[in-house]
Design a protein around this motif. Structure first.
Motif, PDB file in Angstrom:
ATOM      1  N   GLY A 111      16.086  15.818  70.377  1.00 54.24           N
ATOM      2  CA  GLY A 111      17.331  15.926  71.140  1.00 54.24           C
ATOM      3  C   GLY A 111      18.213  17.053  70.630  1.00 54.24           C
ATOM      4  N   VAL A 112      18.338  17.162  69.316  1.00 56.80           N
ATOM      5  CA  VAL A 112      19.156  18.233  68.729  1.00 56.80           C
ATOM      6  C   VAL A 112      18.571  19.596  69.087  1.00 56.80           C
ATOM      7  CG1 VAL A 112      19.886  19.303  66.557  1.00 56.80           C
ATOM      8  CG2 VAL A 112      20.082  16.823  66.855  1.00 56.80           C
ATOM      9  N   ALA A 113      17.276  19.764  68.884  1.00 63.60           N
ATOM     10  CA  ALA A 113      16.637  21.058  69.155  1.00 63.60           C
ATOM     11  C   ALA A 113      16.737  21.421  70.639  1.00 63.60           C
ATOM     12  CB  ALA A 113      15.181  21.029  68.711  1.00 63.60           C
ATOM     13  N   ALA A 114      16.513  20.457  71.510  1.00 57.92           N
ATOM     14  CA  ALA A 114      16.578  20.726  72.953  1.00 57.92           C
ATOM     15  C   ALA A 114      17.991  21.103  73.373  1.00 57.92           C
ATOM     16  CB  ALA A 114      16.079  19.524  73.743  1.00 57.92           C
ATOM     17  N   GLN A 137      13.748  13.394  79.814  1.00 54.21           N
ATOM     18  CA  GLN A 137      14.910  14.023  79.190  1.00 54.21           C
ATOM     19  C   GLN A 137      14.729  15.543  79.100  1.00 54.21           C
ATOM     20  OE1 GLN A 137      17.847  12.791  78.261  1.00 54.21           O
ATOM     21  NE2 GLN A 137      17.371  10.688  78.796  1.00 54.21           N
ATOM     22  N   LEU A 138      13.537  15.989  78.706  1.00 53.75           N
ATOM     23  CA  LEU A 138      13.320  17.431  78.610  1.00 53.75           C
ATOM     24  C   LEU A 138      13.352  18.097  79.980  1.00 53.75           C
ATOM     25  CD1 LEU A 138      10.685  17.775  75.772  1.00 53.75           C
ATOM     26  CD2 LEU A 138      13.049  18.551  75.754  1.00 53.75           C
ATOM     27  N   ARG A 139      12.873  17.413  80.996  1.00 55.25           N
ATOM     28  CA  ARG A 139      12.912  17.963  82.348  1.00 55.25           C
ATOM     29  C   ARG A 139      14.361  18.227  82.779  1.00 55.25           C
ATOM     30  NH1 ARG A 139      10.362  14.062  85.302  1.00 55.25           N
ATOM     31  NH2 ARG A 139       8.469  14.558  84.177  1.00 55.25           N
ATOM     32  N   LEU A 140      15.294  17.403  82.301  1.00 60.40           N
ATOM     33  CA  LEU A 140      16.701  17.567  82.663  1.00 60.40           C
ATOM     34  C   LEU A 140      17.358  18.749  81.955  1.00 60.40           C
ATOM     35  CD1 LEU A 140      17.742  13.809  82.647  1.00 60.40           C
ATOM     36  CD2 LEU A 140      17.454  15.304  84.652  1.00 60.40           C
ATOM     37  N   PRO A 146       6.943  22.644  79.211  1.00 65.00           N
ATOM     38  CA  PRO A 146       5.927  21.607  79.420  1.00 65.00           C
ATOM     39  C   PRO A 146       5.880  20.627  78.251  1.00 65.00           C
ATOM     40  CG  PRO A 146       4.873  23.633  78.708  1.00 65.00           C
ATOM     41  CD  PRO A 146       6.348  23.941  78.872  1.00 65.00           C
ATOM     42  N   VAL A 147       5.517  19.398  78.535  1.00 66.30           N
ATOM     43  CA  VAL A 147       5.234  18.406  77.499  1.00 66.30           C
ATOM     44  C   VAL A 147       3.731  18.169  77.575  1.00 66.30           C
ATOM     45  CG1 VAL A 147       5.625  16.065  76.650  1.00 66.30           C
ATOM     46  CG2 VAL A 147       7.518  17.368  77.658  1.00 66.30           C
TER      47      VAL A 147
END
Length: 182
Positions: A111-114, A137-140, A146-147
């Motif tokens: 979360g911090v890195a993103a 969450q990453l898509r947002l 990509p994951v």
């Protein structure tokens, strides 16, 4: 073949700078999951060697192995500093056991890195309990990131990100040298 290009720094080891080296931090599951880091280091060395850059890489590979201590503030500080100063963070979320599958510290670090737009490569193994949370969450916040579902593809993303980082740093150093000469 690859040893001279890649240096591994483990938990609580000092990490003096290596001139011209790029850095990657291996973030992800530590407890109650397979030990994936050594395989990742070997694969990263091979991918990096095949990339042909010739530039050295330092890999920060943390471990929770602090004998007799379930919590170590020194280890948390070491990880925090390594995460802060690294060029790329590789996140891998392997399947864990049923007693502790979430890997909450790694989720926090992701979360911090993103949110700070640190360069990252992310993979979550099918069967990881929070895979849908990671992808949603990453898509947002980073819709183009990509994951991956396997560690090798995640390592490939990390190597491509390292190369782009190295190219960008090289261009910045070149521009700075040109401006300094003027």
């Amino acid at each position: 073949m690859t040893g001279s290009l890649l240096r591994v720094v483990g938990s609580l080891e000092e990490f003096p700078p290596v001139p011209d080296a790029l850095t990657v931090f291996l973030a992800g599951g530590m407890r109650d999951c397979p030990d994936w880091r050594q395989w990742a280091v070997d694969a990263l060395a091979e991918h990096w060697y095949r990339s042909g850059t010739g530039r050295p890489v330092t890999v920060f590979s943390p471990s929770r192995a602090v004998p007799g201590r379930p919590f170590s503030p020194e280890l948390v500080r070491w990880e925090h500093e390594a995460l802060r100063c690294c060029d790329v963070v590789l996140f891998w979320f392997p399947r864990g056991n049923d007693n502790a599958p979430e890997q909450p510290i790694a989720l926090y670090e992701l979360g911090v890195a993103a949110a700070t737009f640190k360069p990252i490569a992310v993979g979550a193994e099918p069967g990881y309990a929070r895979r849908n949370d990671v992808t949603t969450q990453l898509r947002l916040i980073r819709p183009d990131l990509p994951v991956r579902q396997d560690l090798d593809a995640t390592i490939g993303d990390a190597v491509r990100t390292l190369r782009r980082t190295g190219e960008a740093l090289g261009a910045a150093y070149s521009t700075a040298a040109t401006l300094q000469a003027v």
